[in-house]
Design an enzyme around this catalytic site. Structure first.
Site, PDB file in Angstrom:
ATOM      1  N   GLY A  75     -38.704 -22.483  -0.648  1.00  0.00           N
ATOM      2  CA  GLY A  75     -37.408 -22.674  -0.034  1.00  0.00           C
ATOM      3  C   GLY A  75     -36.461 -21.526  -0.309  1.00  0.00           C
ATOM      4  N   THR A  76     -35.961 -20.918   0.769  1.00  0.00           N
ATOM      5  CA  THR A  76     -35.083 -19.763   0.652  1.00  0.00           C
ATOM      6  C   THR A  76     -34.036 -19.810   1.750  1.00  0.00           C
ATOM      7  OG1 THR A  76     -37.019 -18.518  -0.083  1.00  0.00           O
ATOM      8  CG2 THR A  76     -35.089 -17.237   0.475  1.00  0.00           C
ATOM      9  N   THR A  77     -32.855 -19.284   1.463  1.00  0.00           N
ATOM     10  CA  THR A  77     -31.836 -19.166   2.498  1.00  0.00           C
ATOM     11  C   THR A  77     -31.260 -17.762   2.460  1.00  0.00           C
ATOM     12  OG1 THR A  77     -29.937 -20.283   3.513  1.00  0.00           O
ATOM     13  CG2 THR A  77     -29.837 -19.916   1.133  1.00  0.00           C
TER      14      THR A  77
END
Length: 520
Positions: free
Chosen positions: A341-343
């Site tokens: 999970g990355t933004t």
């Protein structure tokens, strides 16, 4: 009147925070810090002040620099029999994936140190002002979007792992389910914690009460972290990796991270092709070949095994060696080819300051930093970041990452800041967005929304929107071809902004990952 700035990111609250700061005259660096704090509130599956990340910053008229505040492995390893570490299944709807959570999955956080180092070096507004939008969002709450609800459901076993996390993220009407679409997510403990952090600074975490809470929790309930880990943590300021692609200058994340070097390698292969002089399907074939060869080179150079500064440096330099690029380009052009999970947040202001910031918390470890509402990371539970196997990580080093915040300086005078989430797909997502901007002169909206492909092993995946005959042409070279209907978050989430020579600002958020763009 010329626009003051532009932001592209993965959530409306994150974008609103940056826009608010730009509107009152803050710089791109003020805005990206406000957005970072708001992402911690609005994107809890992807970002946390107990995680880490990277900022690629280019002040107008000044040199660019890369702020590495990603997580470190602990300095000591506890016996695996004594740690809190267990698997959960994340449900993506079409597939499930195993992650590991618990305090034994937590690496040394860098996000707080990164925030304050960037503020000291680049910001013009006080920390309290930059934290204010995040505090407001946490205290007053925001309505969960469809994308929020989807992500909450993907990691439901993590968000609802403990009584404390259930009190925040469980739906009030259905306690066994995460917050519903349209329901208000309020995080009062997090709001109070952010106010304290703005008041007391990073020492609160690395040398103060929060640090003691964290290490006491770690010692008593099965984590690796000690006071020494927090005291030893340092933000690294690096020279960006610089290369050219068809006349454009590119800056991206340097070693010991892998994402930037892989983007440079793939575009280095394609520098030898002319996309205007070959049939479009042949160019698409070359793109697929370059993606596959990049993955092959990653394995050949053992870049996938690099987990620390020294371990990553040698293979990364080998991978970017011109002789190696030339050898793989020959394979690409002249011969038949066989085979988490990355933004991201991008900001530009009217002065030409550029900021590309990528954040990750893994998926979170199912625990809060006591009394704060800040979700602890599970980076040691990420299979991609533990190539030697769980509990065998190098001690006291930066974990390797695929994150690749990137800047581009194009021959038409446009400047661009972009990046993506998407784990192993980051390199193909960012690379293909760059190709759209540079090869086709696309707007940032066109570059972000264009269909993508990704090759992993002997399978090529591609989105709807390519020319008729794409599957058949790719099947001539790859044994497994998968066509995806429409666009899909599998292919990353590129959020980008551009600043043109005449001062025009544009922004585009990737719909694949709930992207939002604002120009103010």
């Amino acid at each position: 009147m010329a626009a003051k700035g532009a932001v592209a990111c993965g959530h409306a609250e994150t974008a609103a925070a940056a826009a608010e700061i730009l509107e009152e005259g803050g710089t791109a660096f003020d805005a990206v810090l406000a957005a970072m704090a708001s992402a911690v509130v609005a994107e809890p599956v992807l970002a946390s002040f107990a995680g880490g990340g990277f900022l690629l910053a280019r002040p107008s008229g000044g040199g660019a620099r890369l702020y590495d505040f990603f997580v470190n492995t602990p300095l000591k390893r506890r016996d695996p029999r004594d740690i809190d570490f267990y698997p959960v299944l994340a449900d993506f709807g079409t597939a499930t994936q195993e992650f590991h959570i618990g305090l034994g999955a937590m690496a040394t956080p860098g996000a707080i140190a990164g925030f304050f180092k960037i503020h000291e070096d680049l910001a013009s507004l006080p920390v309290k002002r930059l934290m204010a939008p995040a505090v407001r969002s946490a205290r007053e709450g925001f309505a969960a979007s469809k994308m929020d609800h989807f992500l909450y459901n993907v990691v439901k076993p993590i968000l609802l792992a403990t009584e404390e996390t259930r009190a925040v993220f469980a739906d009030k009407a259905k306690p066994g389910e995460p917050v519903a679409v349209g329901a208000t997510l309020r995080q009062p403990h997090l709001a109070e914690a952010l106010e304290h952090l703005a008041e007391e600074g990073e020492a609160l975490f690395y040398d103060g009460d929060w640090g003691r809470r964290l290490t006491d929790l770690s010692a008593s309930e099965g984590g690796h972290l000690t006071r020494t880990d927090l005291e030893a943590y340092q933000v690294e300021v690096r020279e960006p990796l610089e290369f050219r692609y068809r006349g454009a200058g590119i800056l991206t994340n340097p070693p010991p991270s892998a994402g930037g070097i892989l983007i440079a390698f793939a575009l280095g292969l394609l520098n030898g092709t002319d996309p205007t002089s070959i049939p479009p399907l042949d160019h698409l074939r070359d793109l697929a070949r370059a993606t596959a060869l990049t993955n092959k080179a990653r394995i050949e150079t053992k870049l996938h095994e690099a987990v620390g500064e020294d371990a990553a440096k040698i293979p990364a330099e080998r991978l970017f060696d011109p002789d190696l690029v030339a050898r793989y380009r020959e394979s690409l052009l002249g011969r038949p080819f066989s085979p988490r999970g990355t933004t991201h947040i991008s900001v530009a202001d009217r002065a030409g300051n550029l900021a590309a910031l990528t954040l990750s918390n893994g998926e979170g470890t199912g625990r809060f930093l006591p009394g704060t509402g800040i979700i602890l990371n599970n980076m040691l539970g990420e299979e991609d970041l533990n190539p030697a196997g769980f509990h065998n990580w190098y001690r006291g080093v930066r974990l390797a990452s695929m994150m690749a915040p990137t800047l581009a300086f194009m021959e038409d005078g446009r400047l661009a800041a972009l990046g993506s989430g998407g784990s192993n797909r980051i390199r193909s997502a960012v690379g293909q967005a760059l190709m759209q901007l540079i090869d086709k002169g696309a707007t940032v909206e066109e570059a972000v929304s264009a269909p993508r492909l990704h090759v992993e092993g002997d399978e090529v995946n591609f989105e709807e929107g390519f020319l008729k005959g794409t599957a058949e042409r790719l099947a001539m070279e790859f044994p497994n071809v998968r066509a995806w209907p429409g666009i899909n978050l599998f292919f990353g989430g590129v959020h980008g902004v551009t600043h043109a020579a005449d001062g025009t600002l544009q922004a585009a958020g990737d719909a694949r990952r709930g992207g939002v763009a604002r120009v103010v």
